[in-house]
Design a protein around this motif. Structure first.
Motif, PDB file in Angstrom:
ATOM      1  N   GLN A  33     -20.539  17.444 -11.782  1.00  0.00           N
ATOM      2  CA  GLN A  33     -21.637  18.031 -11.025  1.00  0.00           C
ATOM      3  C   GLN A  33     -22.791  18.211 -12.001  1.00  0.00           C
ATOM      4  O   GLN A  33     -22.743  19.055 -12.899  1.00  0.00           O
ATOM      5  N   ILE A  34     -23.826  17.370 -11.881  1.00  0.00           N
ATOM      6  CA  ILE A  34     -25.002  17.448 -12.747  1.00  0.00           C
ATOM      7  C   ILE A  34     -26.158  17.922 -11.885  1.00  0.00           C
ATOM      8  O   ILE A  34     -26.686  17.170 -11.062  1.00  0.00           O
ATOM      9  N   GLY A  35     -26.527  19.185 -12.051  1.00  0.00           N
ATOM     10  CA  GLY A  35     -27.514  19.753 -11.137  1.00  0.00           C
ATOM     11  C   GLY A  35     -26.951  19.743  -9.727  1.00  0.00           C
ATOM     12  O   GLY A  35     -25.872  20.279  -9.465  1.00  0.00           O
ATOM     13  N   LYS A  36     -27.637  19.056  -8.825  1.00  0.00           N
ATOM     14  CA  LYS A  36     -27.185  18.992  -7.431  1.00  0.00           C
ATOM     15  C   LYS A  36     -26.341  17.760  -7.135  1.00  0.00           C
ATOM     16  O   LYS A  36     -25.845  17.604  -6.017  1.00  0.00           O
ATOM     17  N   ASP A  37     -26.190  16.879  -8.113  1.00  0.00           N
ATOM     18  CA  ASP A  37     -25.506  15.603  -7.881  1.00  0.00           C
ATOM     19  C   ASP A  37     -24.046  15.672  -8.302  1.00  0.00           C
ATOM     20  O   ASP A  37     -23.726  16.040  -9.432  1.00  0.00           O
ATOM     21  N   LEU A  38     -23.138  15.299  -7.397  1.00  0.00           N
ATOM     22  CA  LEU A  38     -21.713  15.186  -7.703  1.00  0.00           C
ATOM     23  C   LEU A  38     -21.388  13.701  -7.811  1.00  0.00           C
ATOM     24  O   LEU A  38     -21.539  12.948  -6.853  1.00  0.00           O
ATOM     25  N   ILE A  39     -20.949  13.280  -9.012  1.00  0.00           N
ATOM     26  CA  ILE A  39     -20.815  11.860  -9.310  1.00  0.00           C
ATOM     27  C   ILE A  39     -19.475  11.594  -9.992  1.00  0.00           C
ATOM     28  O   ILE A  39     -19.051  12.364 -10.865  1.00  0.00           O
ATOM     29  N   ASP A  40     -18.801  10.490  -9.611  1.00  0.00           N
ATOM     30  CA  ASP A  40     -17.642  10.045 -10.386  1.00  0.00           C
ATOM     31  C   ASP A  40     -18.103   9.750 -11.804  1.00  0.00           C
ATOM     32  O   ASP A  40     -19.122   9.078 -12.012  1.00  0.00           O
ATOM     33  N   GLU A  41     -17.348  10.244 -12.786  1.00  0.00           N
ATOM     34  CA  GLU A  41     -17.843  10.110 -14.162  1.00  0.00           C
ATOM     35  C   GLU A  41     -17.950   8.661 -14.615  1.00  0.00           C
ATOM     36  O   GLU A  41     -18.707   8.365 -15.550  1.00  0.00           O
ATOM     37  N   ALA A  42     -17.264   7.766 -13.954  1.00  0.00           N
ATOM     38  CA  ALA A  42     -17.385   6.347 -14.300  1.00  0.00           C
ATOM     39  C   ALA A  42     -18.814   5.840 -14.103  1.00  0.00           C
ATOM     40  O   ALA A  42     -19.213   4.832 -14.695  1.00  0.00           O
TER      41      ALA A  42
END
Length: 280
Positions: A33-42
């Protein structure tokens, strides 16, 4: 007919891609979770993560969703597996194993969940050990037992350039981080049954890394072992450390250099180094 065992792990194992491919290990990515973005770390380039860390953007790590593990197990079944050994980060560091267990209930084939008691290449070597057994025709019980043993017996030694990122991640207190940063005291850390703990404090980076090397040599003495050097955004230093360990521990079977996963990097910060000593 011999069983076909597949091995699944999560991305905190920090396995180099070529090793995971060679041993047919399926890796399920953690989430950031970077700020508001939830992203697969890949899908998180190192430079993006570093920029967010420098800008003090809030960053948290999340386990893979159960569906991510379910589809990994489906993929293994579709490729011919009739049983799965799923090796994961310690529950004290991440609830990834809970997601794996939830997915295992829906799996078409039996899934054996293994706690590595740590993360990084402690987990990576445990998954590799299970995959070696699988590739030589061993059964799931053997692969699971070997993975559990590798996880229990491994030792990781960690150097961090600053304690600030561990503080942000809630791994240490603000007071401890302030003392370390102000006095240039470099704590050396380890992981005991999923708990991040200090094992020494040294004044200055060079002395700290020298102490880390000495401790790794002491742990490796007289044992059959594999060695990994892990880093976050510090590959040149990682290569120097690996070169020194090759000289000091010439009897090790395998030496691996790898960058830790983004989920770990977000907690240890740029410049972090670690040595994993994994007896077999």
């Amino acid at each position: 007919m011999p069983s076909r065992v597949a091995v699944v792990t999560d991305s905190t194992a920090s396995l180099p891609a070529q090793l995971a491919e060679r041993f047919e290990i399926i890796t399920v990515p953690m989430q950031l979770q970077i700020g508001k973005d939830l992203i697969d770390e890949a899908y998180v380039p190192t430079e993006r993560l570093l920029a967010a860390m420098r800008a003090e953007v809030p960053i948290t790590t999340q386990p893979p969703a159960p569906d991510a593990f379910f589809w990994a197990y489906q993929d293994a079944w579709a490729k011919g597996a009739d049983t799965i050994v799923s090796v994961h980060v310690s529950p004290r560091l991440s609830p990834a194993a809970d997601s794996a267990k939830a997915a295992a209930v829906k799996s078409r084939v039996p899934v054996h969940i293994v706690d590595s008691h740590s993360s990084g290449m402690t987990l990576g070597f445990a998954a590799l050990a299970a995959a070696r057994i699988a590739q030589t025709g061993g059964n799931a019980q053997h692969a699971r037992g070997v993975a559990e043993q590798r996880g229990r017996n491994a030792k990781v030694l960690i150097y961090v350039d600053t304690l600030e990122y561990l503080r942000r991640g809630g791994r240490i207190s603000g007071a401890a981080a302030m003392v370390g940063n102000v006095l240039s005291v470099k704590p050396l850390l380890t992981v005991n049954d999923g708990q991040v703990e200090p094992f020494d404090k040294v004044l200055g980076a060079d002395r700290a890394i020298a102490k880390l090397i000495d401790r790794a040599v002491s742990i490796a003495d007289g044992k059959q072992i594999d060695i990994a050097v892990e880093h976050f955004a510090a590959e040149p230093k990682g290569r120097e450390l690996l070169t020194e360990l090759r000289k000091r521990i010439p009897h090790a079977r395998d030496f691996v250099l790898t960058q830790v996963s983004a989920a770990i990097g977000a907690n240890v910060g740029p410049g972090a180094l670690a040595v994993t000593v994994s007896p077999f």
